[in-house]
Scaffold this motif. Structure first.
Motif, short mmCIF file in Angstrom:
data_model
loop_
_atom_site.label_atom_id
_atom_site.label_comp_id
_atom_site.label_asym_id
_atom_site.label_seq_id
_atom_site.Cartn_x
_atom_site.Cartn_y
_atom_site.Cartn_z
N SER A 164 19.60 26.95 14.80
CA SER A 164 20.35 26.24 15.85
C SER A 164 19.41 25.81 16.96
N VAL A 165 18.55 26.73 17.37
CA VAL A 165 17.62 26.41 18.44
C VAL A 165 16.77 25.20 18.07
N GLY A 166 16.22 25.28 16.87
CA GLY A 166 15.37 24.19 16.42
C GLY A 166 16.11 22.86 16.46
N ILE A 167 17.31 22.89 15.90
CA ILE A 167 18.04 21.64 15.76
C ILE A 167 18.56 21.16 17.10
N VAL A 168 19.08 22.09 17.90
CA VAL A 168 19.63 21.68 19.19
C VAL A 168 18.53 21.15 20.09
N ARG B 94 15.14 20.57 31.52
CA ARG B 94 15.53 21.95 31.84
C ARG B 94 16.62 22.43 30.90
N ILE B 95 17.60 21.55 30.64
CA ILE B 95 18.70 21.94 29.76
C ILE B 95 18.17 22.25 28.36
N ILE C 289 18.30 25.89 26.62
CA ILE C 289 18.93 26.17 25.33
C ILE C 289 17.92 26.82 24.40
N THR C 290 16.71 26.24 24.39
CA THR C 290 15.67 26.77 23.51
C THR C 290 15.35 28.22 23.86
N PHE C 291 15.24 28.48 25.16
CA PHE C 291 14.86 29.82 25.59
C PHE C 291 15.92 30.85 25.20
N ILE C 292 17.19 30.53 25.53
CA ILE C 292 18.27 31.45 25.20
C ILE C 292 18.32 31.67 23.69
N VAL D 298 15.91 31.27 21.47
CA VAL D 298 14.75 32.03 20.98
C VAL D 298 14.93 33.51 21.29
N LEU D 299 15.47 33.78 22.47
CA LEU D 299 15.71 35.16 22.88
C LEU D 299 16.72 35.81 21.93
N ALA D 300 17.84 35.11 21.72
CA ALA D 300 18.89 35.64 20.83
C ALA D 300 18.31 35.84 19.44
N ALA D 301 17.55 34.84 18.98
CA ALA D 301 16.96 34.93 17.65
C ALA D 301 16.03 36.13 17.56
N SER D 302 15.22 36.32 18.59
CA SER D 302 14.26 37.42 18.56
C SER D 302 14.98 38.77 18.50
N VAL D 303 16.01 38.91 19.33
CA VAL D 303 16.73 40.18 19.35
C VAL D 303 17.36 40.45 17.98
#
Ligand SMILES: Nc1ncnc2c1ncn2[C@@H]1O[C@H](COP(=O)(O)OP(=O)(O)OP(=O)(O)O)[C@@H](O)[C@H]1O
Ligand SMILES: [Mg+2]
Lengths: 241, 420
Positions: B45-49, B289-290, B294-297, B299-304
């Protein structure tokens, strides 16, 4: 002492020993207490010999077998297999030796339960890098030798103890090793099966394999031409017939 | 060396093993697989979004022109004397001077923009009437705003110079006045008391992102008509320009461009007016920024999630290694090298993780469908991203399987064989 072994007794000096131990010791430490399992054992076995090892429980028989079979390393002393010192060579070479030169047979058969008979017998060849078709062919031949070719697709749990041990023998044979090490191979078998397994091993010995077998059973020991008695980590007698 | 057939068998056996592990530790395996799946879904999702969203947002911003700026009089001044002063602070003389190269090395082109107080006017066609935004513009306006004429022709210099009563209409206006009539070009309509000939149709523009950001209020970008600014001045009875629109040479020159124009205008009027300027810079930054947010959140979710999944796999594999100690001893006794054992368990771990990864792709596809609806972004997965996600899954499996696998490979065969 017997002097009737035709092959080796007269001209031992001309034949290279296939197994040779020189002052081999091995001790284990459990909870700070050290147990000497083998104490300065020296032993020479020539190609084609059939040797039985007997002795009380805990006398060091399995330890001796493990060291000969390169499953463990000695604390001190030298072990030579066919002239190659094996006590301190690297793991990779040791694995290769176990794979090519030695076939193991255990009391508890030690087949891998979820693999079929055929897959179990093929496994040593998988680790040897044998191509699949050749593997299948050789495994089937080995199964034929032990009379188990009909059960190629069965899993170990579908076989009786005697049948499992025959499959294990096929597995030990399949890479055509010159040494077969059997640690109480008949210990879990009933009388009928004991006979059958021992006949198989005798046949293999006649075909030139060097066999070392640990047993408590005198009848089993009688299949061998040479019997070692162990006590407290030493060989106290070595009798050839 | 292993042959391809060996690897096939190796993988086949490992897959069977992975399935067994799955059965034996159902709950833990499920948790790990779900962890990896959620992680992979998040990665995807992160990648695509971040990829699709960026494209979408920037194509929209691009429709304004990323190099665009607007300069107009600052009326929010504290000084009430200033405020009382008449005029927009940009006269036709200023504009003429700007066009003849009186200033601004960073500016590529200008357009005057003239509009009534409330922007809107009534536009009539026979008995039909709509309210729409009316802008008086110069020839460069379309160019600066990345506007395209989908039918008919743009303004010519002649149209501007001779104050021709010609009009370009937006899609919304076309729809309300001409309904399904396909060719409004050449038709006549009235703005105020003046008759205009439609010379062209403006291509529809999208403002979803900016509208959702509150940038454009209720302003419908397609509900507008454009007429020559010279004519509009005449109609309104004024000699000045409300807003000066300009395009700078490149995006980095926006602030220098603003400064140059403001300086120029201040000098022209000897500091009588203060000027303000807008540009897309702020919106590009917001958009960035948006996207980064999105990417940061994500990536964080993905990492966890991947971490949880990875720990789970490590746990399962550790259990498997202990349960299969004897098997490891047997394999070593018949000639397995340490690296054979290592790979056996690594492949198993990677396969469990890969199952999670495949589930994650399905989950991610579901998330994307929802996200695409919600954000309006045209989100699509591409092969590279799917491959990347699966690679990440395998990577997680290998990483978390490494410790247990190494422990298996490091076993002493004799001890392993004695293990009950
Ligand atoms: N891995 C080990 N850790 C600790 N002690 C060990 C280990 N292996 C063997 N021993 C000890 O070393 C001694 C010799 O053991 P070994 O297994 O060689 O005996 P054995 O003659 O094979 O006995 P059995 O007839 O019961 O199989 C025993 O006292 C045993 O407890
Ligand atoms: Mg023993």
């Amino acid at each position: 002492m017997a002097f009737s072994i035709p092959n080796f007794s007269s001209n031992k000096s001309n034949v290279r020993p296939i197994i040779q131990l020189e002052g081999v010791s091995k001790s284990y430490t459990i909870e700070h207490a050290s147990i000497v399992a083998l104490n300065e054992v020296s032993l020479t076995i020539y190609p084609g010999e059939f040797v039985a090892v007997t002795g009380a429980s805990g006398s060091g028989k399995s330890t001796l077998m493990a060291l000969i079979g390169c499953l463990d390393r000695p604390d001190t002393g030298d072990i030579n297999l066919d002239g190659e010192p094996v006590g301190h060579i690297n793991d990779e070479r040791i694995a290769t030796l176990r794979n090519r030169r030695i076939g193991f047979i255990f009391q508890s058969f030690n087949l891998i339960p979820r693999l079929t008979t055929l897959q179990n017998v093929e496994l040593p060849m998988v680790y040897a890098g044998t191509p699949p078709l050749k593997r299948r062919r050789h495994a089937m031949i080995a199964l034929q030798i032990v009379g188990m070719q009909q059960r190629a697709q069965h899993t170990p749990t579908q076989l009786s103890g005697g049948q499992q041990q025959r499959v294990a023998i096929a597995r030990a044979l399949v890479n055509n090793p010159d040494i077969i090490l059997a640690d109480e191979p008949t210990g879990s078998l009933d009388a009928g099966n004991v006979d059958e397994v021992m006949k198989l091993l005798s046949q293999l010995n006649k075909n030139g394999k060097t066999i070392v077998i640990v047993t408590h059973d005198m009848q089993v020991a009688n299949y061998a031409q040479r019997t070692l008695y162990m006590r407290d980590g030493t060989i106290i007698s070595d009798i050839r017939r | 060396m292993r042959t391809a057939a060996d690897w096939k068998e190796y993988l086949g056996e490992s897959l069977a093993q992975a399935m067994l592990a799955l059965k034996d530790n159902r709950q833990r395996t499920l948790m790990s697989i779900i962890g990896v799946a959620v992680g992979i879904a998040a990665v995807m999702s992160v990648g695509i979004v971040s990829q699709g969203g960026r494209q979408y947002i920037f194509s929209e911003l691009e429709s304004f022109g990323l190099k665009t700026l607007w300069v107009y009089r600052d009326r929010d001044q504290k000084n009430s004397l200033d405020l009382a002063r008449e005029g927009s602070g940009i006269t036709n003389e200023d504009y003429a001077a700007l066009l003849t190269g009186g200033c601004c090395s960073t500016v590529a082109r200008f357009s005057a923009v003239v509009y009534p107080m409330d922007w809107q006017a009534s536009i009539k066609l026979g008995s039909l009437q709509v309210r729409a935004n009316v802008e008086g513009v110069d020839t460069e306006y379309l160019n600066i705003n990345n506007d395209q004429v989908s039918q008919g022709r743009p303004f010519s210099t002649e149209d501007i110079k001779r104050r021709q009563a010609v009009v370009l209409i937006g899609e919304s206006v076309r729809k309300s006045l001409f309904n399904n009539h396909p060719l409004p070009v050449g038709k006549t309509l009235r703005i105020g008391e003046t008759q205009f000939t439609v010379i062209g149709l403006l291509k529809e523009k999208r403002r979803d992102f900016l509208t959702s950001m509150g940038a454009t209020q209720e302003f419908d970008v397609n509900n507008r008509v454009l007429i020559p600014y010279t004519l509009f001045q005449q109609m309104l009875g004024i000699q000045e320009i409300q807003t000066l629109q300009a395009e700078v040479l490149d995006q980095k020159k926006i602030n220098p461009g603003i400064a140059e124009i403001q300086d120029f205008l201040s000098k022209q009027h000897r500091g009588r007016y203060k000027y303000r300027a807008d540009s897309m810079l702020e919106w590009t930054q917001t958009a960035n920024r948006i996207v980064y947010g999105i990417t940061f959140i994500g990536v964080l979710a993905a990492s966890v999630a991947l971490f949880v999944g990875g720990i789970g796999i490590m746990n399962i594999m550790s259990t498997a290694v202990i349960e299969r100690t004897r098997e490891i001893g047997i394999r070593m006794a018949i000639g397995a090298k340490r690296k054979d054992i290592l790979w056996q368990f690594l492949i198993e771990a990677a396969l469990i993780s890969l199952i999670g990864g495949l589930l994650g792709l399905l989950l991610g596809a579901g998330v994307l469908v929802i996200l695409a609806r919600w954000t309006g972004f045209p989100l699509q997965a591409d092969a590279v991203l799917i491959l990347l996600a699966l690679l990440v899954a395998v990577g997680v499996g290998l990483a978390s399987g490494f410790y247990p696998a190494r422990r298996a490979a490091g076993m002493n065969p004799v001890d392993a064989l004695r293990y009950e």
